[in-house]
Motif scaffolding. Structure first.
Motif, PDB file in Angstrom:
ATOM      1  N   LEU A   1      -5.190 -32.880 -65.451  1.00  0.00           N
ATOM      2  CA  LEU A   1      -4.489 -32.148 -64.394  1.00  0.00           C
ATOM      3  C   LEU A   1      -5.337 -31.048 -63.780  1.00  0.00           C
ATOM      4  O   LEU A   1      -5.185 -30.724 -62.600  1.00  0.00           O
ATOM      5  CB  LEU A   1      -3.192 -31.549 -64.955  1.00  0.00           C
ATOM      6  N   THR A   2      -6.222 -30.443 -64.568  1.00  0.00           N
ATOM      7  CA  THR A   2      -6.974 -29.279 -64.076  1.00  0.00           C
ATOM      8  C   THR A   2      -8.405 -29.603 -63.662  1.00  0.00           C
ATOM      9  O   THR A   2      -9.097 -28.732 -63.135  1.00  0.00           O
ATOM     10  CB  THR A   2      -7.020 -28.175 -65.153  1.00  0.00           C
ATOM     11  N   SER A   3      -8.855 -30.821 -63.861  1.00  0.00           N
ATOM     12  CA  SER A   3     -10.265 -31.137 -63.592  1.00  0.00           C
ATOM     13  C   SER A   3     -10.479 -31.768 -62.223  1.00  0.00           C
ATOM     14  O   SER A   3     -11.567 -32.265 -61.936  1.00  0.00           O
ATOM     15  CB  SER A   3     -10.820 -32.072 -64.677  1.00  0.00           C
ATOM     16  N   ARG A   4      -9.434 -31.754 -61.387  1.00  0.00           N
ATOM     17  CA  ARG A   4      -9.586 -32.301 -60.037  1.00  0.00           C
ATOM     18  C   ARG A   4      -8.682 -31.550 -59.074  1.00  0.00           C
ATOM     19  O   ARG A   4      -7.722 -30.885 -59.473  1.00  0.00           O
ATOM     20  CB  ARG A   4      -9.249 -33.790 -60.021  1.00  0.00           C
ATOM     21  N   GLU A   5      -8.998 -31.652 -57.785  1.00  0.00           N
ATOM     22  CA  GLU A   5      -8.144 -31.089 -56.739  1.00  0.00           C
ATOM     23  C   GLU A   5      -7.137 -32.156 -56.328  1.00  0.00           C
ATOM     24  O   GLU A   5      -7.507 -33.279 -55.985  1.00  0.00           O
ATOM     25  CB  GLU A   5      -8.979 -30.680 -55.522  1.00  0.00           C
ATOM     26  N   TRP A   6      -5.850 -31.815 -56.378  1.00  0.00           N
ATOM     27  CA  TRP A   6      -4.806 -32.750 -55.994  1.00  0.00           C
ATOM     28  C   TRP A   6      -4.398 -32.502 -54.540  1.00  0.00           C
ATOM     29  O   TRP A   6      -4.215 -31.358 -54.132  1.00  0.00           O
ATOM     30  CB  TRP A   6      -3.590 -32.595 -56.903  1.00  0.00           C
ATOM     31  N   SER A   7      -4.267 -33.570 -53.777  1.00  0.00           N
ATOM     32  CA  SER A   7      -3.792 -33.441 -52.401  1.00  0.00           C
ATOM     33  C   SER A   7      -2.358 -32.944 -52.414  1.00  0.00           C
ATOM     34  O   SER A   7      -1.547 -33.372 -53.251  1.00  0.00           O
ATOM     35  CB  SER A   7      -3.855 -34.794 -51.683  1.00  0.00           C
TER      36      SER A   7
ATOM     37  N   THR B   1       1.130 -34.857 -53.730  1.00  0.00           N
ATOM     38  CA  THR B   1       0.870 -36.002 -54.602  1.00  0.00           C
ATOM     39  C   THR B   1       2.087 -36.249 -55.488  1.00  0.00           C
ATOM     40  O   THR B   1       2.562 -35.335 -56.169  1.00  0.00           O
ATOM     41  CB  THR B   1      -0.360 -35.758 -55.493  1.00  0.00           C
ATOM     42  N   LEU B   2       2.599 -37.470 -55.471  1.00  0.00           N
ATOM     43  CA  LEU B   2       3.757 -37.784 -56.310  1.00  0.00           C
ATOM     44  C   LEU B   2       3.354 -37.804 -57.775  1.00  0.00           C
ATOM     45  O   LEU B   2       2.248 -38.226 -58.129  1.00  0.00           O
ATOM     46  CB  LEU B   2       4.357 -39.134 -55.907  1.00  0.00           C
ATOM     47  N   ILE B   3       4.270 -37.373 -58.628  1.00  0.00           N
ATOM     48  CA  ILE B   3       3.957 -37.219 -60.045  1.00  0.00           C
ATOM     49  C   ILE B   3       3.545 -38.544 -60.676  1.00  0.00           C
ATOM     50  O   ILE B   3       2.674 -38.586 -61.545  1.00  0.00           O
ATOM     51  CB  ILE B   3       5.154 -36.582 -60.789  1.00  0.00           C
ATOM     52  N   ARG B   4       4.143 -39.642 -60.220  1.00  0.00           N
ATOM     53  CA  ARG B   4       3.769 -40.939 -60.789  1.00  0.00           C
ATOM     54  C   ARG B   4       2.403 -41.395 -60.274  1.00  0.00           C
ATOM     55  O   ARG B   4       1.672 -42.077 -60.991  1.00  0.00           O
ATOM     56  CB  ARG B   4       4.849 -41.974 -60.483  1.00  0.00           C
ATOM     57  N   GLU B   5       2.077 -41.020 -59.053  1.00  0.00           N
ATOM     58  CA  GLU B   5       0.737 -41.315 -58.534  1.00  0.00           C
ATOM     59  C   GLU B   5      -0.310 -40.557 -59.345  1.00  0.00           C
ATOM     60  O   GLU B   5      -1.375 -41.105 -59.666  1.00  0.00           O
ATOM     61  CB  GLU B   5       0.651 -40.904 -57.067  1.00  0.00           C
ATOM     62  N   ALA B   6      -0.016 -39.306 -59.665  1.00  0.00           N
ATOM     63  CA  ALA B   6      -0.947 -38.509 -60.461  1.00  0.00           C
ATOM     64  C   ALA B   6      -1.148 -39.108 -61.843  1.00  0.00           C
ATOM     65  O   ALA B   6      -2.266 -39.149 -62.367  1.00  0.00           O
ATOM     66  CB  ALA B   6      -0.437 -37.070 -60.578  1.00  0.00           C
TER      67      ALA B   6
ATOM     68  N   MET C   1      16.944 -21.183 -44.856  1.00  0.00           N
ATOM     69  CA  MET C   1      15.927 -20.901 -45.875  1.00  0.00           C
ATOM     70  C   MET C   1      15.634 -22.137 -46.716  1.00  0.00           C
ATOM     71  O   MET C   1      16.488 -23.023 -46.853  1.00  0.00           O
ATOM     72  CB  MET C   1      16.398 -19.759 -46.781  1.00  0.00           C
ATOM     73  N   ALA C   2      14.441 -22.170 -47.271  1.00  0.00           N
ATOM     74  CA  ALA C   2      14.030 -23.283 -48.130  1.00  0.00           C
ATOM     75  C   ALA C   2      13.153 -22.777 -49.250  1.00  0.00           C
ATOM     76  O   ALA C   2      12.380 -21.838 -49.075  1.00  0.00           O
ATOM     77  CB  ALA C   2      13.283 -24.335 -47.322  1.00  0.00           C
ATOM     78  N   ALA C   3      13.282 -23.405 -50.427  1.00  0.00           N
ATOM     79  CA  ALA C   3      12.399 -23.090 -51.548  1.00  0.00           C
ATOM     80  C   ALA C   3      11.005 -23.623 -51.248  1.00  0.00           C
ATOM     81  O   ALA C   3      10.849 -24.724 -50.710  1.00  0.00           O
ATOM     82  CB  ALA C   3      12.939 -23.717 -52.830  1.00  0.00           C
ATOM     83  N   CYS C   4       9.993 -22.844 -51.583  1.00  0.00           N
ATOM     84  CA  CYS C   4       8.618 -23.287 -51.335  1.00  0.00           C
ATOM     85  C   CYS C   4       7.684 -22.699 -52.381  1.00  0.00           C
ATOM     86  O   CYS C   4       6.962 -21.743 -52.122  1.00  0.00           O
ATOM     87  CB  CYS C   4       8.154 -22.906 -49.933  1.00  0.00           C
ATOM     88  N   ALA C   5       7.728 -23.262 -53.612  1.00  0.00           N
ATOM     89  CA  ALA C   5       6.716 -22.919 -54.605  1.00  0.00           C
ATOM     90  C   ALA C   5       5.440 -23.687 -54.309  1.00  0.00           C
ATOM     91  O   ALA C   5       4.383 -23.379 -54.841  1.00  0.00           O
ATOM     92  CB  ALA C   5       7.207 -23.239 -56.007  1.00  0.00           C
ATOM     93  N   PHE C   6       5.570 -24.690 -53.443  1.00  0.00           N
ATOM     94  CA  PHE C   6       4.458 -25.465 -52.925  1.00  0.00           C
ATOM     95  C   PHE C   6       5.037 -26.333 -51.816  1.00  0.00           C
ATOM     96  O   PHE C   6       6.170 -26.793 -51.924  1.00  0.00           O
ATOM     97  CB  PHE C   6       3.820 -26.351 -54.010  1.00  0.00           C
ATOM     98  N   PRO C   7       4.321 -26.564 -50.705  1.00  0.00           N
ATOM     99  CA  PRO C   7       4.888 -27.341 -49.600  1.00  0.00           C
ATOM    100  C   PRO C   7       4.993 -28.827 -49.932  1.00  0.00           C
ATOM    101  O   PRO C   7       4.031 -29.584 -49.798  1.00  0.00           O
ATOM    102  CB  PRO C   7       3.903 -27.096 -48.448  1.00  0.00           C
ATOM    103  N   THR C   8       6.155 -29.251 -50.389  1.00  0.00           N
ATOM    104  CA  THR C   8       6.380 -30.641 -50.760  1.00  0.00           C
ATOM    105  C   THR C   8       6.577 -31.501 -49.518  1.00  0.00           C
ATOM    106  O   THR C   8       6.723 -31.008 -48.401  1.00  0.00           O
ATOM    107  CB  THR C   8       7.628 -30.751 -51.639  1.00  0.00           C
ATOM    108  N   ARG C   9       6.630 -32.803 -49.725  1.00  0.00           N
ATOM    109  CA  ARG C   9       6.873 -33.714 -48.609  1.00  0.00           C
ATOM    110  C   ARG C   9       8.259 -33.492 -48.022  1.00  0.00           C
ATOM    111  O   ARG C   9       8.467 -33.679 -46.821  1.00  0.00           O
ATOM    112  CB  ARG C   9       6.716 -35.161 -49.078  1.00  0.00           C
ATOM    113  N   GLY C  10       9.214 -33.119 -48.878  1.00  0.00           N
ATOM    114  CA  GLY C  10      10.550 -32.831 -48.368  1.00  0.00           C
ATOM    115  C   GLY C  10      10.535 -31.673 -47.393  1.00  0.00           C
ATOM    116  O   GLY C  10      11.173 -31.723 -46.329  1.00  0.00           O
TER     117      GLY C  10
END
Length: 402
Positions: free
Chosen positions: A165-171, A174-179, A291-300
């Motif tokens: 999880l930490t040794s690469r940059e994730w786009s 990225t869906l959790i199953r893709e990761a 308002m929207a939650a945004c701990a990270f900009p998800t596809r939703g």
């Protein structure tokens, strides 16, 4: 005389071993007192109840006493009161049931950590330092969350997850199953172990870290929203939602919608959904905010931004530590409109709040990020002072939150 190995099938001895293992069999270091259990309670725990079975257990215990493996304490000279495992018999009991010693478990866990420390990693020094800290804790008999030195297989699995999880940059998005597949696992491995994976990643970075902050999300179109809006669909139908004082999720409806209308005068994304978003939603009595939650900009969230009127201004309310500004940069990079920071000014505490190793690794990247040009003075001051200040959005005065 009956061979001692055959006693491994005796129900009462199996239960004695189980209780001994739970109480002290996995602890490092010696013990001053022998392990003892009430005989009748032990038989009850082992479900040895019939008179014939009790008599068999008593004969077996007496034979093991004669062989020097156990000791018995009697009352009235004939009734067994307690069964005792002498200190010099603990090794025999462990060997009888092929139970690994604490020393062996520790050695195996340390071996897994040592192998992991040699793996390639973009931040080689940080990875080696983290592995060394785990090894040091194990050597002291400690189990830093989420690791348990008594479970070498688990240690190996968690280290593998953390490294992947930490040794690469994730786009972003990225869906959790893709990761999971990208890391060479079954598609559901990270999903099943998400809490453990996030605990390991948090331990590595030295601060709470959700997978979303790495760019990995659990669902494609889910987003947590608060405020009034209306979804419009291709068939001419619409779905109004006006949970002004609450929060709600939208999932497949976002994929079907063609556009969103709202009476709100601005759209505000909020980093903390568990406290801050709910507090702001409760104060949004007039419905002027969407308002929207945004701990990270998800596809939703990206889908919502695509569907909203382009003239609706967008603001972001986040923490003012490096991770908070990292989220702001990611949001700006995917939003089809300007994103204005809201109340993200630098605040200081009476006592400085030191930067973590993760902060020091992240700040140089943020200073070079073209999406953060307007906040570079704040980032530079943070790096030069080594103090990230009073950065959490929850500490802002409640009355000033809107």
């Amino acid at each position: 005389m009956r061979k001692l190995e055959t006693y491994a099938t005796s129900p009462w001895l199996i239960e004695l071993h189980r209780q001994w293992l739970a109480a002290r069999g996995k602890r490092l270091g010696g013990r001053a007192r022998p392990f003892a259990r009430d005989w009748n309670k032990l038989l009850e725990d082992a479900d040895v109840r019939r008179g014939e079975d009790v008599a068999t257990a008593e004969r077996e215990a007496a034979a093991l006493v004669k062989a020097g493996r156990l000791a018995l304490k009697y009352y009235r000279s004939r009734f067994i009161e307690r069964v005792i495992v002498p200190l010099n018999s603990e090794g025999w009991l462990r060997g009888l049931f092929s139970t690994a010693s604490p020393g062996d478990l520790l050695a195996n866990s340390l071996a897994h950590v040592a192998r992991a420390a040699e793996l390639d990693h973009p931040d080689r020094n940080a990875w080696a330092k983290w592995c060394a800290s785990i090894a040091a804790a194990f050597t002291e008999g400690k189990s830093p969350r989420p690791f348990r030195w008594r479970s070498p297989e688990s240690v190996e699995e968690i280290l593998c997850l953390a490294h992947g999880l930490t040794s690469r940059e994730w786009s972003a998005g990225t869906l959790i199953r893709e990761a999971s597949v990208a890391m060479g696992f079954d598609s559901k491995v990270i999903e099943r172990r998400q809490h453990v994976a996030e605990a390991a990643v948090s331990s590595f970075f030295g601060q709470p870290m959700a997978l979303t902050e790495l760019g990995i999300i659990a669902s494609e179109n889910r987003v947590q929203l608060a405020g009034p809006l209306c979804l419009h669909f291709a068939d001419g139908t619409s779905q109004p939602i006006d949970a002004i004082r609450g929060t709600y999720h939208l999932d497949e409806d976002l994929a079907r919608a063609e556009r969103i209308t709202t009476p709100a005068t601005r759209f505000l994304t909020v980093e903390n959904s568990k406290t801050t978003l709910r507090r702001l939603a409760a104060r949004n009595a007039e419905g002027g905010e969407l308002m929207a939650a945004c701990a990270f900009p998800t596809r939703g969230l990206r889908r919502v931004l695509e569907l909203l009127p382009p003239e609706l201004p967008l603001f972001h309310f986040g923490d003012t530590d490096p991770a908070g500004f990292h989220i702001l940069a990611k949001l700006r990079s995917i939003a089809p409109r300007e994103v204005t920071p809201w109340k993200m000014h630098r605040r200081l505490k009476a006592e400085p709040v030191p930067l973590t190793d993760y902060d020091r690794r992240l700040l140089p990247r943020l200073l070079e990020d073209p999406w953060l040009e307007d906040v570079r003075p704040v980032l530079r001051e943070m790096l030069e002072s080594g103090d990230k200040g009073d950065f959490e959005q929850e500490t802002l005065d409640r009355a000033a939150a809107l």
